[in-house]
Design an enzyme around this catalytic site. Structure first.
Site, mmCIF file in Angstrom:
data_model
loop_
_atom_site.group_PDB
_atom_site.id
_atom_site.type_symbol
_atom_site.label_atom_id
_atom_site.label_comp_id
_atom_site.label_asym_id
_atom_site.label_seq_id
_atom_site.Cartn_x
_atom_site.Cartn_y
_atom_site.Cartn_z
ATOM 1 C CE LYS A 75 -4.167 -1.831 2.226
ATOM 2 N NZ LYS A 75 -5.201 -1.580 3.243
ATOM 3 C CG ASP A 111 -8.791 0.555 3.786
ATOM 4 O OD1 ASP A 111 -9.485 -0.262 3.151
ATOM 5 O OD2 ASP A 111 -7.556 0.446 3.896
#
Ligand code: ATR
Length: 286
Positions: A75, A111
């Site tokens: 990420k 998220d």
């Protein structure tokens, strides 16, 4: 001659190392079928060493992908290699969603959207509170802290075993976010309207600590971003103590929505059939 389905096939990926446990192919596969879109969404296991080449092939078009999801451990590197990270990814220093647009690689992080959309769905009005408590300061808690702060919650208290990690997040996310050691948990929980667990407490074989949720504000919501098991030890305790609980599965489902829309052009809904599909998969694969 290639059939027309192939000509217009849009391809997306989820990449990580390892990636085989990802439930994202199940989620996106469900939506592709539902919309009858000629597209694919598939896992791509890529090592850290190979990740830059994977991104280069995405950028130059040779991979055939329009974009995809990025999971652990890529990420941070995904964010750094993107041409156009948005403000969310920039502040987090991490991205879970990539897409090509006008020849440039865009990046965001969904998220936080997943977290808030889950609470909006299952407990609307959760954000009409003055204070929140987040237990844990690992990678997964960052987007949650950012999202709660961005909803306008006045005070976000991060409690962590290693207090320096919580302090690092308080520095990163500004004046509204405060760091505390575990010893202060009871005190910061007093009167809080939201409690979020982002740790694996009580799930590694050790017994979960007993928390006194009764000090929370009346009607406070208790949620967990861990979704295996669906009802984590801390959620069980909170429910027994009479508090409304929201499990973390909806966060996984909702975080997938913006990516699907970017790659395939339709905004999908998180419905009960999808939730049941993933729960059934959890039952068969743990
Ligand atoms: P993730 O990226 O999934 O959040 P992580 O970065 O390993 O994973 O973070 C896990 C979080 O759970 C951390 O906040 C960790 O606390 P430390 O920063 O002190 O390590 C917390 N955690 C895990 N096991 C714990 C335990 N037994 N007691 C207290 N906190 C724990």
């Amino acid at each position: 001659m290639a059939d027309s389905r192939e000509t217009f096939l849009v391809n997306a990926f989820v990449t990580g190392w390892p990636v085989k446990h990802s439930r994202s192919p199940l989620i996106h596969g469900y939506w592709l079928e539902k919309f009858e879109i000629a597209g694919t969404y598939r896992p791509e296991a890529v090592t850290e060493a190979d990740f830059p080449a994977f991104i280069q092939a995405l950028k130059d078009g040779s991979s055939g992908f329009r974009g995809g999801n990025v999971t652990i451990p890529h990420k941070e590197l995904a964010f750094r290699l993107a041409d156009r990270p948005d403000d969310l990814a920039e502040e987090l220093g991490a991205s879970n969603t990539l897409w090509m647009e006008n020849g440039l690689l865009h990046a965001t992080n969904t998220d936080g959207h997943g977290f808030t959309a889950n609470l909006d769905e299952r407990h609307p009005g959760w954000d009409k509170i003055d204070r929140a408590v987040i237990l844990g300061a690992g990678g997964a808690s960052r987007a949650v802290i950012q999202a709660i702060r961005d909803r306008g919650v006045g005070e976000v208290n991060v409690v962590n075993r290693t207090v320096s990690r919580a302090e690092e997040l308080a520095d990163r996310f500004g004046d509204k976010v405060h760091a505390h050691p575990v010893g202060a948990l009871h005190e910061v929980m007093s009167g809080a309207g939201l409690f979020v667990n982002t740790t694996s407490l009580g799930m590694d074989g050790s017994e979960a600590p007993k928390l006194d949720f009764s000090v929370l504000a009346s009607g406070a919501v208790v949620t967990d971003i861990v979704y295996v098991p669906l009802k984590t030890p801390l959620l069980v305790q909170a429910e027994e103590q009479g508090f409304p609980i929201v499990d973390g599965l909806g966060m996984l489902l909702h975080q997938a929505v913006p990516g699907f829309e970017k790659w395939f052009g339709r905004r999908p809904a998180v419905d009960k059939t999808l939730r049941d599909l993933v729960i059934a998969d959890m039952g068969s694969h743990g």
